[in-house]
Structure formats: structure tokens, C-alpha cells
Design an enzyme around this catalytic site. Structure first.
Site, PDB file in Angstrom:
ATOM      1  N   ASP A  21       0.834  -1.261  -0.111  1.00  0.00           N
ATOM      2  CA  ASP A  21       0.177   0.039   0.095  1.00  0.00           C
ATOM      3  C   ASP A  21       0.963   1.357   0.187  1.00  0.00           C
ATOM      4  O   ASP A  21       0.530   2.332  -0.643  1.00  0.00           O
ATOM      5  CB  ASP A  21      -0.854   0.034   0.988  1.00  0.00           C
ATOM      6  CG  ASP A  21      -1.806   1.247   1.267  1.00  0.00           C
ATOM      7  OD1 ASP A  21      -2.496   1.392   0.340  1.00  0.00           O
ATOM      8  OD2 ASP A  21      -1.853   1.848   2.411  1.00  0.00           O
ATOM      9  N   ARG A  51       6.840 -10.667  -2.132  1.00  0.00           N
ATOM     10  CA  ARG A  51       6.592 -12.011  -2.124  1.00  0.00           C
ATOM     11  C   ARG A  51       5.366 -12.423  -3.225  1.00  0.00           C
ATOM     12  O   ARG A  51       5.363 -13.455  -3.425  1.00  0.00           O
ATOM     13  CB  ARG A  51       6.282 -12.613  -0.816  1.00  0.00           C
ATOM     14  CG  ARG A  51       6.621 -13.962  -0.382  1.00  0.00           C
ATOM     15  CD  ARG A  51       6.433 -14.465   1.079  1.00  0.00           C
ATOM     16  NE  ARG A  51       5.002 -13.763   1.181  1.00  0.00           N
ATOM     17  CZ  ARG A  51       4.353 -14.128   2.284  1.00  0.00           C
ATOM     18  NH1 ARG A  51       5.250 -15.037   3.263  1.00  0.00           N
ATOM     19  NH2 ARG A  51       3.030 -13.954   2.500  1.00  0.00           N
ATOM     20  N   HIS A 177       7.273  10.936   8.391  1.00  0.00           N
ATOM     21  CA  HIS A 177       6.941  11.747   7.241  1.00  0.00           C
ATOM     22  C   HIS A 177       6.571  13.114   7.355  1.00  0.00           C
ATOM     23  O   HIS A 177       6.804  13.973   6.539  1.00  0.00           O
ATOM     24  CB  HIS A 177       5.953  11.002   6.265  1.00  0.00           C
ATOM     25  CG  HIS A 177       4.506  11.113   6.814  1.00  0.00           C
ATOM     26  ND1 HIS A 177       3.935  10.450   7.688  1.00  0.00           N
ATOM     27  CD2 HIS A 177       3.567  11.933   6.189  1.00  0.00           C
ATOM     28  CE1 HIS A 177       2.638  10.567   7.860  1.00  0.00           C
ATOM     29  NE2 HIS A 177       2.251  11.602   7.011  1.00  0.00           N
ATOM     30  N   HIS A 239       5.009  11.988  15.258  1.00  0.00           N
ATOM     31  CA  HIS A 239       4.537  13.261  14.431  1.00  0.00           C
ATOM     32  C   HIS A 239       4.400  14.478  15.473  1.00  0.00           C
ATOM     33  O   HIS A 239       5.152  15.288  15.380  1.00  0.00           O
ATOM     34  CB  HIS A 239       3.358  13.061  13.691  1.00  0.00           C
ATOM     35  CG  HIS A 239       3.344  11.916  12.587  1.00  0.00           C
ATOM     36  ND1 HIS A 239       4.519  11.551  12.200  1.00  0.00           N
ATOM     37  CD2 HIS A 239       2.061  11.035  12.492  1.00  0.00           C
ATOM     38  CE1 HIS A 239       4.216  10.569  11.350  1.00  0.00           C
ATOM     39  NE2 HIS A 239       2.805  10.220  11.608  1.00  0.00           N
ATOM     40  N   LYS A 330      -8.760  11.844  15.077  1.00  0.00           N
ATOM     41  CA  LYS A 330      -9.801  11.367  13.804  1.00  0.00           C
ATOM     42  C   LYS A 330     -11.037  11.664  13.957  1.00  0.00           C
ATOM     43  O   LYS A 330     -11.562  11.803  14.844  1.00  0.00           O
ATOM     44  CB  LYS A 330      -9.338   9.898  13.356  1.00  0.00           C
ATOM     45  CG  LYS A 330      -7.807   9.510  13.398  1.00  0.00           C
ATOM     46  CD  LYS A 330      -7.710   8.064  12.568  1.00  0.00           C
ATOM     47  CE  LYS A 330      -6.439   7.636  12.383  1.00  0.00           C
ATOM     48  NZ  LYS A 330      -5.446   8.318  11.319  1.00  0.00           N
TER      49      LYS A 330
HETATM   50  C1  BG6 Z   1       0.258   8.462   9.961  1.00  0.00           C
HETATM   51  C2  BG6 Z   1      -0.785   7.591  10.756  1.00  0.00           C
HETATM   52  O1  BG6 Z   1       1.549   8.108  10.174  1.00  0.00           O
HETATM   53  O2  BG6 Z   1       0.041   9.622   9.456  1.00  0.00           O
HETATM   54  C3  BG6 Z   1      -2.065   7.721  10.257  1.00  0.00           C
HETATM   55  O3  BG6 Z   1      -0.414   6.391  10.973  1.00  0.00           O
HETATM   56  C4  BG6 Z   1      -2.310   9.236  10.046  1.00  0.00           C
HETATM   57  O4  BG6 Z   1      -3.041   7.232  11.127  1.00  0.00           O
HETATM   58  C5  BG6 Z   1      -1.411   9.725   9.091  1.00  0.00           C
HETATM   59  O5  BG6 Z   1      -3.447   9.266   9.392  1.00  0.00           O
HETATM   60  C6  BG6 Z   1      -1.447  11.262   8.683  1.00  0.00           C
HETATM   61  O6  BG6 Z   1      -0.587  11.734   7.860  1.00  0.00           O
HETATM   62  P1  BG6 Z   1      -0.902  13.058   7.064  1.00  0.00           P
HETATM   63  O7  BG6 Z   1       0.378  13.288   6.283  1.00  0.00           O
HETATM   64  O8  BG6 Z   1      -2.297  12.780   6.186  1.00  0.00           O
HETATM   65  O9  BG6 Z   1      -1.243  13.952   7.863  1.00  0.00           O
END
Ligand code: BG6
EC number: 1.1.1.49
Length: 482
Positions: A21, A51, A177, A239, A330
Site C-alpha cells: 500500500d 513475495r 514523514h 509526528h 480522527k
Molecule cells: C500516519 C498515521 O503516520 O499519519 C495515520 O499512521 C495518519 O493514522 C497519518 O492518518 C497522517 O498523515 P498526514 O500526512 O495525512 O497528516
């Protein structure tokens, strides 16, 4: 504006989990964009390894669909064709011998070599062993790993141990990220590239800091993972912690990986423990048309939180007395992520206490739009006496930077940094462990008392208790989506 992109060397990037994904949503589209921008040097290769039963042709179809889904109509057919020509595929079994000799044969001396572990952490050890067994790791080979990096301090330590048994820390790139987001880096540029802010950047002038990462999405198809994780592990430990670090850290001597990470680590280590009354947990509830959290994770008695709001303190000279309020969840009212630095009011109003205005705010907005706004007080225009009002000095990147505002997705930047060998925006082993060391007691505290999260309406501002958390201190959250 002259482009000053730092070039990358020719590379071989091998993506384990190449048909997964993340590869579909982020890695392949991100690489395509860099390719389309001319940043992938000729002769570079991207090798999907998985795999699954796919062959080369099926992988190319998968990659093409991934890129088309991300790019829509604006795609240039020739560029796409050229991009697909640098892709290769090898069917590989992390737990067996299949495919490893084939992969070894594809390896070349010369180009930068990076292995992206886009797989669950339970496979890290097996992959690392095979890489060593087949002599695929050279001193400057890079290993990229994804979150979740551990479930708690113990498991994070175990993962670090697995990786350090096979690789040097200088080879390991742990992705968060959020560090690849343009505005997050802009926060460092604003703090350390201007004279204006740094003298005021402390508890003498800053009343408090609010960090919000609000999402409208629910847990989607990730119920199984999320029910074991919750917002604290999924978002706060990584994050939000990174956003807090970049806001609170001391200026590093230079913008170099260890200098920056040393300063972030000091912030995490200075975080004081959080008392239970300083945290609110929430779980989203039904609206008429949508499921609730427990339906989504298929666990009718789930006590996992989809929302957290907390107040914490960085116990050092700079920040003593300035609280940091963190909030994420969320199914909230809007997708809205920002850091707000709220300055103290002027010590004395020469215009009288009912004239209005009087305090500044620096708002660094990450999502949905990126930009930085400084709220300043001015005189309300027109006659009628000296009345004050707050206006934003706005630097919306889209407007100010025009065509240069096409901000890359976090993954584009981070993958290119891996190839450049720049670890500044990646988490170091001690940083991850320190973050868990702070998070663990909070979660253990909930578990010990079987804490049940407060329900909140889907698409709302979160539980009322989160509002009260601030109001008790005479402060207010900025409204999500306002
Ligand atoms: C991910 C989480 O690391 O970050 C997710 O596992 C979350 O649950 C996502 O939705 C949010 O990332 P972004 O870049 O959309 O704010």
C-alpha cells in the site's frame, strides 16, 4: 527564482514490500514526480521486491496505476513510459532463499544503493540477515525503515538492536514523514533564518504553544492495527513529538544531521512527565450516516483512543512556565494541522484595557494549506477613537511563491534525502527511544486504571474535556477548521 536543488547521484533503490500500500500510495508516485522533475539521474533503477506472485509486467502495471491514481490527468505519457523503463521487479521471500540470488545478480557496483523496508517490523531481522548473507550491503548502503517503530520502549529497543546488529547507525534512515513536510522545515527556516523571532522565543515572551493535527478520516481499513495502537502511539509519540521538538529546540550549531538531532533529543529528554489530569482521551462516536470507532476496529469493547489532547512542559531554562498543548484526533471537524505560538500580551496597554488587541500569534499551518501567519495588532481604521484590532500578516505559500509553491509530498523529499545520504530529517535510535520513554508511562497509567476514552461526536471539535483542559488555564484552542 533560481532553482538550487541539490543533485543526487545515480542510484539503485530496492523496495521490499514493493507491491504494498505504501509503495502504491506514496513511494512510487513520489519517485515518479522526482523523475518528472529531472531529479533522477540517468541509469538509476527502482527495483520492486515482494513475495507476491507478480512478474515484471504485472509490477509495471501496478506502478503505472499507482502513478496515474496520484497524478490524474496531468500525466505526460512519454515521461511515464520513461519512468516505467527504469523499474524492475524481483519476487523474493524474506523468510526463504527464493529470489535472493536473482536480486544479488541485479546489483551493480557504483551507484548509491538503498533498501527500503516497506514491510512490517517483524521482517526487519530476516531481511537484514539475507542482505548480509548475500553480501548486498556495502559500507555506504542505506536502509530505510517505516513507522510504527516499536510499540513501546522495549520493542523499539529490540528493533534498534536488530538493525544495529547488521548496520551502522549512519546507514539507517527511520522515516517520520512529518519531517518531510515543507512547512515543518519552514519552521526551522523561520526560527533560525530570521533575527526577529529568536530573541522572543522563550517563556518570557511566549505564553503557550498549541500543536494540533486534526483529521476528518476515521481509522479506515486499518482497524486491526489502530485498535492496538491508538492516537498516542500512532501520532503523538512520533509526528506531534517531532513538531514539538522543532518548535522547542535550541538553535543547532549547523544544519547537520547530528547537530539537529542532538538538539531534538535534548527537548524530548527535558519533557516532564504528564499527570493524568493533564490528558484527555477520546473515541469518536456515531453520526447518523457513519460508523463509530468500535465498529471500525471491529471491537465492541475497545478502549483505544482516536483522540488525545494533553498539556506538557519542557523542563529547561528556555521553556520553564510555558505549556505546550498537543491535540490530535480522527473524525474531527476538519483536516487542520498547525502549530500556534501564542505570545504574551503587552505588559501595559497605553490605549486602555478595553481597546482590544495586544497579543501576537505566529501560526504555522501544515494542512490543508501551507503557510505562515503572524497576527499583529493595528488601529481599527476610521474615526471614533483609538480602537485596536488584530490582523494577520499572511504568507500563504501558494500566493506568495506562485509557481514555486508546488510543495513536494513528504516522501519525495525524504527518499531523495536518503539517496543524498542526508539523515537530518530522519530519526536517530536514541531519539525514538527517548520518545517512547516519555510516552510509555502515560499509556501504562491508562492501562492500570482501565481508562475509558470520552466519546465525542464525529466531525466535531473532540471531547468537551479537551476544551476544558485549556479553559481551566484561562486559554483557548484555536477552533479546528476555523
Ligand atoms: C500516519 C498515521 O503516520 O499519519 C495515520 O499512521 C495518519 O493514522 C497519518 O492518518 C497522517 O498523515 P498526514 O500526512 O495525512 O497528516
Amino acid at each position: 527564482m533560481v532553482s538550487r536543488i541539490i543533485p543526487v547521484e545515480q542510484f539503485d533503490l530496492i523496495i521490499f514490500g514493493g507491491t504494498g500500500d505504501l509503495a502504491r500510495r506514496k513511494i512510487l508516485p513520489g519517485l515518479f514526480k522526482r523523475f518528472a522533475d529531472g531529479q533522477v539521474p540517468e541509469g538509476s533503477r527502482i527495483i520492486g521486491a515482494a513475495r507476491s506472485e507478480m512478474d515484471q509486467a504485472a509490477f509495471l502495471t501496478f506502478a503505472e496505476e499507482a502513478v496515474r491514481d496520484a497524478e490524474g490527468d496531468k500525466i505526460d505519457a512519454t515521461v511515464l513510459k520513461d519512468f516505467l523503463a527504469i523499474l524492475d521487479y524481483v519476487a523474493i521471500d524474506a523468510l526463504g532463499e527464493e529470489g535472493w540470488s536473482a536480486l544479488a545478480e541485479k546489483m551493480r557496483e557504483g551507484p548509491v544503493r538503498a533498501f527500503y523496508f516497506s514491510v512490517g517490523p517483524s521482517l526487519f531481522d530476516d531481511l537484514a540477515r539475507r542482505l548480509q548473507q548475500y553480501d548486498l550491503v556495502k559500507p555506504d548502503t542505506r536502509i530505510v525503515v517505516e513507522k510504527p517503530f516499536g510499540h513501546d520502549l522495549e520493542t523499539a529497543r529490540a528493533l534498534n538492536k536488530v538493525l544495529s546488529a547488521h548496520f551502522d547507525e549512519s546507514q539507517i534512515y527511520r522515516i517520520d514523514h512529518y519531517l518531510g513536510k515543507e512547512t515543518v522545515q519552514n519552521l526551522m527556516a523561520v526560527r533560525f533564518g530570521n533575527m526577529l523571532f529568536e530573541p522572543l522565543w522563550n517563556s518570557q515572551y511566549i505564553d503557550h504553544v498549541q500543536i494540533t493535527v486534526a483529521e476528518t478520516v476515521g481509522v479506515g481499513g486499518r482497524g486491526g492495527y489502530y485498535d492496538k495502537s491508538g492516537a498516542m502511539r500512532d501520532m503523538v509519540q512520533n509526528h506531534l513529538m517531532q513538531l514539538l521538538c522543532l518548535t522547542a529546540m535550541e538553535p543547532p550549531a549547523k544544519f547537520d544531521p547530528d547537530a539537529v538531532r542532538d538538539e531534538k533529543l535534548k527537548v524530548i529528554r527535558a519533557l516532564e512527565p504528564v499527570e493524568p489530569h493533564q490528558i484527555v482521551r477520546g473515541q469518536y462516536d456515531k453520526t447518523d450516516s457513519e460508523s463509530n470507532f468500535r465498529d471500525d476496529v471491529e471491537n465492541p469493547s475497545s478502549k483505544t483512543e482516536s483522540f488525545v489532547a494533553l498539556k506538557c512542559h519542557v523542563g529547561n531554562w528556555r521553556w520553564a512556565g510555558t505549556p505546550f498543548y498537543l491535540r490530535t484526533g480522527k473524525r474531527l471537524e476538519a483536516r487542520d494541522s498547525e502549530i500556534i505560538v501564542v505570545f504574551k500580551s503587552t505588559p501595559h496597554s497605553i490605549f486602555g484595557s478595553d481597546a482590544g488587541g495586544g497579543h501576537n500569534e505566529l501560526r504555522i499551518q501544515l494542512q490543508p494549506d501551507e503557510g505562515i501567519t503572524l497576527k499583529v495588532t493595528i488601529k481599527e481604521p476610521g474615526p471614533g477613537g483609538m480602537r485596536l484590532m488584530d490582523v494577520p500578516l499572511d504568507m500563504s505559500f501558494a500566493e506568495t511563491l506562485g509557481e514555486h509553491a508546488d510543495t513536494p509530498d513528504a516522501y519525495e523529499r525524504l527518499i531523495m534525502d536518503v539517496i543524498r545520504g542526508n539523515q537530518t530529517l530522519f530519526m536517530r535510535d536514541d531519539e525514538v527511544e527517548a520518545a517512547w520513554a516519555w510516552t510509555d508511562p502515560i499509556i501504562q497509567g491508562w492501562e492500570a486504571v482501565h481508562d475509558v476514552p470520552k466519546p465525542y461526536d464525529s466531525y466535531s471539535q473532540g471531547p468537551t474535556d479537551a476544551t476544558l483542559l485549556m479553559q481551566r488555564d484561562g486559554r483557548e484552542w484555536r477552533e479546528i477548521g476555523a
